[in-house]
Enzyme design. Structure first.
Site, PDB file in Angstrom:
ATOM      1  N   CYS A   1     -48.877 -89.941 -14.774  1.00 46.87           N
ATOM      2  CA  CYS A   1     -49.570 -89.106 -15.770  1.00 46.87           C
ATOM      3  C   CYS A   1     -51.020 -89.561 -15.922  1.00 46.87           C
ATOM      4  CB  CYS A   1     -48.881 -89.183 -17.129  1.00 46.87           C
ATOM      5  SG  CYS A   1     -47.184 -88.576 -17.136  1.00 46.87           S
TER       6      CYS A   1
ATOM      7  N   CYS B   1     -46.486 -93.445 -18.730  1.00 42.42           N
ATOM      8  CA  CYS B   1     -46.288 -92.827 -17.411  1.00 42.42           C
ATOM      9  C   CYS B   1     -47.501 -93.048 -16.503  1.00 42.42           C
ATOM     10  CB  CYS B   1     -46.023 -91.331 -17.622  1.00 42.42           C
ATOM     11  SG  CYS B   1     -46.061 -90.340 -16.120  1.00 42.42           S
TER      12      CYS B   1
END
Length: 107
Positions: free
Chosen positions: A35, A32
């Site tokens: 993230c 991600c």
């Protein structure tokens, strides 16, 4: 993430829901991009405010049960737990100033 420990499905109830102070859990995954953007910001906040709120991270790929039970469908999702309940949810990456504003009640 030097200041932030990982939490697993098995540890979640004890470590997060039964904690004496608020706990921020960053639900993330290795793949991600957003993230990875928010990780250093949370690390910095943990270093500065770790005395008031516990910062933890949970890899959603390795621990599918907890994210599912809290309906985490997009990552990064940041939940703040207090007294065994979710008291704040932030979905998506945010700049440091925005995160500080959203977490002002806890830090």
């Amino acid at each position: 993430m030097g200041n932030i420990s990982a939490v697993t499905d098995a540890e979640f109830d004890q470590t997060v829901l039964m904690a004496d102070k608020p706990v921020l859990v960053d639900f993330w995954a290795e793949w991600c991009g957003p993230c990875r953007q928010v990780a250093p910001i949370l690390d910095e906040l943990a270093g500065a405010h770790g005395d008031k709120i516990t910062f933890l991270k949970m890899n959603v790929d390795e621990n599918p049960v907890t994210p599912s039970s809290y309906r985490v469908t997009g990552i990064p999702t940041i939940n703040v737990y207090q007294g065994g309940q979710v008291v704040k949810t932030i979905v998506g990456a945010r700049p440091k100033a925005a995160l500080l504003k959203e977490l002002a009640d806890f830090i």
